[in-house]
Design an enzyme around this catalytic site. Structure first.
Site, PDB file in Angstrom:
ATOM      1  N   ASP A  89       0.951  -1.147  -7.670  1.00  0.00           N
ATOM      2  CA  ASP A  89       0.546  -1.363  -6.286  1.00  0.00           C
ATOM      3  C   ASP A  89      -0.648  -2.312  -6.252  1.00  0.00           C
ATOM      4  O   ASP A  89      -1.488  -2.297  -7.151  1.00  0.00           O
ATOM      5  CB  ASP A  89       0.171  -0.022  -5.650  1.00  0.00           C
ATOM      6  CG  ASP A  89       0.061  -0.101  -4.134  1.00  0.00           C
ATOM      7  OD1 ASP A  89       1.031   0.282  -3.455  1.00  0.00           O
ATOM      8  OD2 ASP A  89      -0.990  -0.539  -3.622  1.00  0.00           O
ATOM      9  N   HIS A 134       0.818  -1.224   0.000  1.00  0.00           N
ATOM     10  CA  HIS A 134       0.000   0.000   0.000  1.00  0.00           C
ATOM     11  C   HIS A 134       0.850   1.272   0.000  1.00  0.00           C
ATOM     12  O   HIS A 134       0.351   2.334   0.357  1.00  0.00           O
ATOM     13  CB  HIS A 134      -0.952   0.031   1.210  1.00  0.00           C
ATOM     14  CG  HIS A 134      -2.128  -0.894   1.104  1.00  0.00           C
ATOM     15  ND1 HIS A 134      -2.016  -2.258   1.207  1.00  0.00           N
ATOM     16  CD2 HIS A 134      -3.456  -0.654   0.910  1.00  0.00           C
ATOM     17  CE1 HIS A 134      -3.220  -2.810   1.094  1.00  0.00           C
ATOM     18  NE2 HIS A 134      -4.116  -1.865   0.897  1.00  0.00           N
ATOM     19  N   GLU A 167     -13.582  -8.924   0.053  1.00  0.00           N
ATOM     20  CA  GLU A 167     -14.402  -7.708  -0.075  1.00  0.00           C
ATOM     21  C   GLU A 167     -14.715  -7.466  -1.551  1.00  0.00           C
ATOM     22  O   GLU A 167     -14.475  -6.372  -2.071  1.00  0.00           O
ATOM     23  CB  GLU A 167     -13.662  -6.517   0.542  1.00  0.00           C
ATOM     24  CG  GLU A 167     -13.063  -6.858   1.904  1.00  0.00           C
ATOM     25  CD  GLU A 167     -12.365  -5.692   2.617  1.00  0.00           C
ATOM     26  OE1 GLU A 167     -12.476  -5.620   3.836  1.00  0.00           O
ATOM     27  OE2 GLU A 167     -11.729  -4.856   1.941  1.00  0.00           O
ATOM     28  N   HIS A 224      -3.193  -2.101  -4.475  1.00  0.00           N
ATOM     29  CA  HIS A 224      -4.421  -1.325  -4.306  1.00  0.00           C
ATOM     30  C   HIS A 224      -4.304  -0.028  -5.088  1.00  0.00           C
ATOM     31  O   HIS A 224      -3.527   0.844  -4.742  1.00  0.00           O
ATOM     32  CB  HIS A 224      -4.648  -1.035  -2.817  1.00  0.00           C
ATOM     33  CG  HIS A 224      -6.051  -0.609  -2.484  1.00  0.00           C
ATOM     34  ND1 HIS A 224      -6.782   0.279  -3.256  1.00  0.00           N
ATOM     35  CD2 HIS A 224      -6.866  -0.967  -1.459  1.00  0.00           C
ATOM     36  CE1 HIS A 224      -7.976   0.453  -2.704  1.00  0.00           C
ATOM     37  NE2 HIS A 224      -8.059  -0.292  -1.627  1.00  0.00           N
ATOM     38  N   CYS A 269     -10.814   2.863   6.931  1.00  0.00           N
ATOM     39  CA  CYS A 269     -10.847   3.532   5.633  1.00  0.00           C
ATOM     40  C   CYS A 269     -12.129   4.320   5.432  1.00  0.00           C
ATOM     41  O   CYS A 269     -12.127   5.389   4.817  1.00  0.00           O
ATOM     42  CB  CYS A 269     -10.670   2.520   4.505  1.00  0.00           C
ATOM     43  SG  CYS A 269     -11.791   1.125   4.601  1.00  0.00           S
ATOM     44  N   CYS A 270     -13.248   3.797   5.940  1.00  0.00           N
ATOM     45  CA  CYS A 270     -14.547   4.399   5.607  1.00  0.00           C
ATOM     46  C   CYS A 270     -14.816   5.749   6.283  1.00  0.00           C
ATOM     47  O   CYS A 270     -15.263   6.684   5.606  1.00  0.00           O
ATOM     48  CB  CYS A 270     -15.681   3.418   5.902  1.00  0.00           C
ATOM     49  SG  CYS A 270     -15.554   1.859   4.986  1.00  0.00           S
ATOM     50  N   HIS A 299     -11.653  -7.166  -5.459  1.00  0.00           N
ATOM     51  CA  HIS A 299     -11.908  -6.222  -4.374  1.00  0.00           C
ATOM     52  C   HIS A 299     -12.642  -5.004  -4.936  1.00  0.00           C
ATOM     53  O   HIS A 299     -12.136  -4.305  -5.812  1.00  0.00           O
ATOM     54  CB  HIS A 299     -10.540  -5.832  -3.796  1.00  0.00           C
ATOM     55  CG  HIS A 299     -10.566  -5.012  -2.566  1.00  0.00           C
ATOM     56  ND1 HIS A 299     -10.690  -3.650  -2.594  1.00  0.00           N
ATOM     57  CD2 HIS A 299     -10.464  -5.354  -1.256  1.00  0.00           C
ATOM     58  CE1 HIS A 299     -10.656  -3.173  -1.358  1.00  0.00           C
ATOM     59  NE2 HIS A 299     -10.528  -4.194  -0.525  1.00  0.00           N
TER      60      HIS A 299
END
Lengths: 648, 648
Positions: free
Chosen positions: B190, B140, B320, B192, B416-417, B268
């Site tokens: 990466d 990340h 996810e 993500h 994160c959210c 994801h």
């Protein structure tokens, strides 16, 4: 006291011949890595060993007849033991010198693999002799021992072999010495119950009370010391024997509270029913009502709140476990074949405690549905998981359904189910009747001859039937004693219409705990029973959220299902009309002979709409829906299946 | 070209004040470990760090202003960056000297944490400086860099701060130098996506083409070398940075095939929409139709086959992730808040490519449902997962539902959210209008004033509405140029009845790709639009097996749900009558003001039956069913919730 049944049933003889002629030789080849098969992981988990079985080779290495390393699970030995147990039962209904010789050789090999002090487990003998009994939460050492003792007991009963029994008593004596409450003994239990069953069987065979006492110790110790496994883990401080087991809650092992305080079915479903089987055996044997009460509570919880209509148990793949009351998802459940087999074990022991037909009802439900759906009609392909709803694309693409296979694998990374099926079917004669005090319970309607001989008993019961194809069942009984004997014939809970006759005279049937009780006096008698066996609609208790608005069809002991090979894809689009006629037809040529059920219904029209969300209600077209017995699904190629059908 | 909107909407101003007055100070305390809260794991996984945030302390340690070890995820830094981004946007609508000062200090701290060569990541700087960029599948590092660049860009735009921008360009230059196809550069991406978004934003701000080129490199490289992560893993040969990531298939990272060959939404969900956002940005910026086409294919797959009616995406907790077409389970899904926020990002960029109202329809669906259901009305409790069906006992006892929380936690192990919600709501003014060529698109009906100034443009649009409470919307427009400008007002797809007027004269509305197009000539004009906003029944495409026989109720952009606090427990027992009147009432005092919908329905009677399986169809009693907007659920204590209601 001696009693035995000989099965002559058309439906079950096919299965029993399959065990003898297909499953036993096939599984022998697999255990020896001589079968040209691919072994599948039972779910998407890279830690599951699936290169080979290696189970027999492990014994050869432990016996120093070969060199190499152990391969497979720490409980790989149990595959061989369950195979031996199946062989033992098969010899009772079809003697085979060659098979006996092979089995003798296996016992001889096991004898060599057994250590001086009686210890027996190839993984630890070969790989980590210093870690014996140090990680009981994962090690399955006592689990395997239990399976060996069961096999040896069965083999001794079938063949009279003293050698098998000698290994078993040496092993059992070693365990009785090693575990217990005395100074220097290990005061702990195995993560997976089974030794308790084995020790009880050995007690029944030998009469040696120590075996029952140690079984009782293991049962009563469970849950008393919830920190036991974690303490062992910390003291051992080495790599896991089974990845991830300690992440599960204590319930997984039935270690969350002392056994006698457990009143719900928790954790790993197979473990729970194995524990309950031993507990019920101990209760029936000792007459201890505290134990019996615990069994009844666990039973009630399973049957009233946690059992699928197919007799499957275990609502989640995570820990292969029970979840909560009325939580019965149809497409993500586990319903392991072994768990339903274990439910039959449990029921069989409960019938020894009390003559309550419900135990036999559940035994029958499990047997005719989830148990035999665990294998293909060819006896060479096996389900670990038995879904009530399966869609191949979802199993392939939704990781939450990787365990829900739609084609039975040839063998499984964890191969507990295939030999468990073999031993269950081969020993099915032991489930039909229960003898208790002066009663003979008729639990299952399987064509058979039953003999009961004792000091003051000499009774023969010949059960004639072609169940459930034919609704007529009759019993020819010969009682050679002056004293009358009570015959209790189960009236299945799935029907409320039945008629009876005794010696040709029609009679009212009054039931007692679900049994029709008949005093059979000296001489020959004929008892007739006719059950209404028609297709029926079944609804779930409304508390089961997954089945609202859905109906399942049953006929007699069989629950039915729709397959897409008969009904087209997307079975969720089908709707059964609530009042349409359910047309049952016997189809001799289909699936080794099954009764199909057809009914008028509808299909939602899926084509046309591109949008995901619409303001128009979907259109319907009419469609005839065709159902087959659940156990026979997935025998005509990969396709969708569904038990609970939308009702319109 | 400059354009900006100022929001004066009653519904959204409450949220924006919440961001400024509650969320920003609260989250600041959390990031500094000064909030007295408990941090929950977002699912039952012991590897999730939840003792503290430590995010700011990580920077202090990396900046050598404090001593200690890094704590938290490798991507913990991004929590601070998203908070900074939210602060930046909030300063645009409510200036605050103190907050500006705090933010300046954070940027100053980050400057100290940045390494000489521009590298920025506290985990690697503190803990493993030798492992930089060696495990990109998990690390990340570029994900965090992307978030920093976004924050710094926003901060620079809000405050003119040169310092924040300097750190960002130093970091971006370092990345552009390190990654690419030239000799000595790392030819990899990466795990993500996010750096691509950040670099595109920095390109838009600075005009430096290298940033766009490197964003393009990352996008085009993705999936070209599927073995990249595993090769890095083997070369690194050290402990995982994130447990279990490499067990996921390549789809998880959108690495299964080159991006331009991807035509379904895989893996994801957040990663997929972040990738798509950057790809659409690049497509809109360069006009490259190949990129636009890929975006359209991925979009179509999401919207036509893989999106919940609430605008949620991601059908499984495992990874996810997306699963397969039409697989939309309501009780085990993921529907991460961040994924729906990312879907809004993607839609916003698609509107730059083409004026198609569907993009704005989906943006609105996500915003008014799953995005704002991600937080409680108090701004201090957050959902990671947004179910369409939740039962507290099932979440507590079924391990397959451990991620489906029924009470919003104060903070999450993976946080994160919460800051993602803050930055989205604080920047909502950027989603209402899209300026493209000579068009102004009106995407969302949010009371606001929009100014568009350019060399040859001077246009003001004042949008008056109290949407969706009130169906009337009007636009006061002032065009100060000789040339007319095209105003395109979205006609929402959820209605097919609407009337329009221009300068007081009723007019027919013809739509083009879902927009009502009006040429606005020089001077002042008033445009009126009245939408029919009534409660409606929505049905799923029949291919969605989970929703057969079920109905969802919507009104305007809101999808509604039933909660047990209004309807009693066991919401699966409710049945909505197909033709009953849906009675909408505005309730000022309820849940900060919501419209409720009531309708006649039934309830299956669950009591009485003890048996699990019955031959009697369940009885029904009549019950009035009350629904509230989905976003407002779980604000009145823990209780059941259900969007898709059985229809009877």
């Amino acid at each position: 006291m001696k009693h035995e049944a000989r099965i002559s049933d058309s439906f079950w003889n096919r299965y029993r011949k399959l065990v003898k002629n297909e499953m036993i030789p096939y599984q022998w080849d697999v255990l020896n890595d001589k079968a040209d098969i691919s072994i599948e992981r039972e779910r998407d988990d890279a830690s599951i060993p699936n290169e080979k079985s290696h189970a027999m080779e492990n014994f050869r290495i432990a016996a120093k007849r070969a060199k190499g390393e152990h391969y497979g699970w720490v409980f790989q030995d149990s595959d061989v033991y369950k195979w031996l147990e199946a062989v033992s039962y098969s010899l009772c209904y079809e003697w085979d010198d060659d098979l006996k010789k092979t089995a003798d050789e296996v016992f001889d090999l096991i004898k060599d693999a057994q250590e001086e002090d009686g210890y027996l487990n190839t993984y630890f003998s070969i790989m980590e002799p210093d870690r014996k009994y140090r990680r009981l939460g994962e090690s399955h050492e006592l689990y395997c021992a239990g399976h060996f003792i069961e096999a040896a007991t069965a083999y001794h009963q079938a063949t009279g072999s003293p050698d098998a029994l000698a290994i078993a008593t040496k092993l059992a004596d070693h365990i009785c010495q090693t575990f217990g409450e005395r100074e220097g003994q290990i005061k702990g239990v195995d993560g997976h119950e089974e030794i308790e069953i084995g020790l009880m069987r050995l007690y029944h065979l030998t009469g040696k009370k120590e075996y029952m006492d140690t079984a009782s110790f293991f049962l009563m110790e469970r849950g008393k010391d919830p920190g036991f496994f974690i303490r062992q883990l910390r003291e051992d401080n080495k790599d896991a024997l089974l990845e991830g087991v300690y992440r599960f809650p204590l319930k997984y092992f039935q270690m969350h509270r002392p056994v006698l305080e457990q009143d719900t079915a928790e954790g790993h479903a197979v473990r729970l029913v194995y524990m309950s089987t031993a507990l019920a055996d101990l209760a029936a044997t000792t007459g201890d009502e505290r134990l019996a009460d615990t069994c009844r509570k666990i039973w009630r919880n399973i049957v009233d709140k946690r059992m699928y209509i197919t007799g499957g148990i275990g609502s989640t793949v995570t820990g292969e476990a029970f979840t909560l009351d009325y939580d019965l998802p149809n497409d993500t459940m586990y319903c392991e074949t072994c768990a339903s087999i274990g439910l039959m074990f449990f029921a069989r022991q409960m019938l020894r405690i009390e003559a309550v037909a419900e135990y036999a009802d559940v035994m029958e439900r499990a047997l005719y549905n989830t148990v035999i759906s665990g294998m293909a009609l060819d006896g060479r392909h096996f389900f670990y998981v038995n879904p009530l709803e399966a869609v191949p694309q979802k199993s392939a693409n939704d990781p939450g359904k990787s365990h829900v296979k739609t084609v039975r694998p040839q063998w499984l990374g964890c191969a507990c189910c295939p030999p468990n099926l073999a031993r269950l079917i081969a020993s099915l004669d032991r489930y039909i009747y229960t003898v208790r005090n002066d009663e003979i319970l008729v639990n299952l309607f399987i064509r058979s001859e039953f003999k009961y001989e004792d000091d003051d008993k000499n009774i023969t019961v010949i059960q004639n039937c072609d169940y459930p194809k034919d609704p007529k069942i009759s019993f020819d009984i010969e009682n050679n004693n002056d004293a009358s004997v009570k015959l209790k014939i189960r009236i299945p809970s799935w029907t409320d219409k039945y008629t009876g006759s005794i010696d040709g005279t029609k009679t009212d049937i009054a039931t007692e705990n679900g049994y029709w009780c008949i005093d059979v006096t000296k001489g020959k008698h004929t008892i007739g029973l006719e059950l209404e066996i028609i297709p029926k609609r079944w609804y779930s208790n409304p508390k089961v959220s997954e089945n609202t608005g859905k109906v399942a069809i049953g006929r007699g002991p069989f629950i039915y299902c729709a397959e897409s090979v008969d009904n087209g894809e997307d079975l969720h689009l089908l709707g059964l009309s609530p009042n349409s006629f359910l047309d049952h037809k016997w189809q001799e040529d289909l699936l080794e002979g099954v009764g199909t059920i057809e009914a008028e219904g509808i299909r939602l029209v899926k084509d046309g709409a591109k949008e995901l969300y619409l303001t128009d209600r979907p259109q319907r077209s009419s469609q005839k829906i065709r159902l087959i017995p659940y156990y026979a699904w997935a025998n005509r190629g990969e396709n969708e299946m569904r038990v609970w059908i939308n009702e319109i």
